[in-house]
Write an enzyme that holds these catalytic residues in place. Sequence first.
Site, PDB file in Angstrom:
ATOM      1  N   ASP A  77      18.096  42.694-104.493  1.00  0.00           N
ATOM      2  CA  ASP A  77      19.602  42.313-104.836  1.00  0.00           C
ATOM      3  C   ASP A  77      20.053  41.261-103.734  1.00  0.00           C
ATOM      4  OD1 ASP A  77      22.067  42.167-104.956  1.00  0.00           O
ATOM      5  OD2 ASP A  77      22.547  44.353-104.789  1.00  0.00           O
ATOM      6  N   ASN A 104      17.937  31.977-109.960  1.00  0.00           N
ATOM      7  CA  ASN A 104      18.367  32.178-111.169  1.00  0.00           C
ATOM      8  C   ASN A 104      19.537  33.380-111.242  1.00  0.00           C
ATOM      9  OD1 ASN A 104      18.337  32.441-114.292  1.00  0.00           O
ATOM     10  ND2 ASN A 104      17.315  34.289-113.816  1.00  0.00           N
ATOM     11  N   TYR A 170      34.251  32.063-111.966  1.00  0.00           N
ATOM     12  CA  TYR A 170      33.177  31.911-112.440  1.00  0.00           C
ATOM     13  C   TYR A 170      32.661  30.151-112.421  1.00  0.00           C
ATOM     14  CZ  TYR A 170      28.891  31.291-115.137  1.00  0.00           C
ATOM     15  OH  TYR A 170      27.370  30.872-115.843  1.00  0.00           O
ATOM     16  N   LYS A 174      30.244  28.229-110.162  1.00  0.00           N
ATOM     17  CA  LYS A 174      29.145  27.166-110.508  1.00  0.00           C
ATOM     18  C   LYS A 174      29.416  25.821-110.063  1.00  0.00           C
ATOM     19  CE  LYS A 174      26.202  29.859-112.397  1.00  0.00           C
ATOM     20  NZ  LYS A 174      24.957  30.147-111.961  1.00  0.00           N
ATOM     21  N   VAL A 203      24.311  29.799-124.159  1.00  0.00           N
ATOM     22  CA  VAL A 203      22.797  30.662-124.174  1.00  0.00           C
ATOM     23  C   VAL A 203      23.202  32.014-124.556  1.00  0.00           C
ATOM     24  CG1 VAL A 203      20.646  31.005-123.227  1.00  0.00           C
ATOM     25  CG2 VAL A 203      21.975  29.321-122.432  1.00  0.00           C
TER      26      VAL A 203
END
Length: 272
Positions: A77, A104, A170, A174, A203
């Site tokens: 984690d 990732n 979010y 990023k 995606v």
Amino acid sequence: MATIFSTARLHNKVVLVTGASSGIGAATAVLFSMAGANVVLAARRAEKLAEIEQACIQANKDGGTGKGGRYATLSLDVNNHGQVDSILSALPDWAAQVDVLVNNAGLALGTERVGDLKFDDVDRMLDTNVRGLIRMTQVFVNMFKARDAGHIINVGSIAGVEPYPGGSVYCASKFAVRAFTSALMKELYDTQIRVSNIQPGMVETEFSIVRFHGDKQNADKVYAGIEPLAAQDIADEIVWAASRAPHVNIAEVLIMPTNQAGPFHVARSTAK
């Protein structure tokens, strides 16, 4: 799964992939295996990793390179400071010298707008997408500096290029990944360490299911009327970046479906 580029440079390299239990992480681990690399699969959901490990074994067999073929699973984690800080001691002997780190692990939670944000979601996104990535990088960059070799590949997002309403936190996470990756590349430009930011658009993975807290019906609407990217499409770009000649660094890649030109520019078919 097939690739059109030479992967000889990846033969017997050691690759560590976080978030490897599904989606882009799993597809990336499998493709590195096909390319003849040795792979460490790390993720929170340890029970899923055995399945991906078997897919790696089969991919290596089908790829027929005769290289690589070593795999390890690691319950990790990236929000757990102790697990990250002690990760080097948890690696098997054959993986003591990691060549490629693929950061990732990441997620989006909720679509609330500012004023209605849920701070449990806010904290988890920032802890995973930003702090976890930074902490993992901190551990491995010192290993890479000692050897003057290595490759750090961060999985960013189109959300780090163009923000959108309902995704403020979010997107902020990023944007932070993009800034951190760019700064890191500038810190390491006088070394042989490469730094890349792979930024996917739409995606179809578990991403939207997680974002909608398990509501598959709402998650499916995200991809309605368009052929989105698949996890394998992003894996192709990650492995391609890692397989370049040592003097070539793929700094940034932005990948979108043909019918997407940004968060708001999505052409959806109305055909039934």
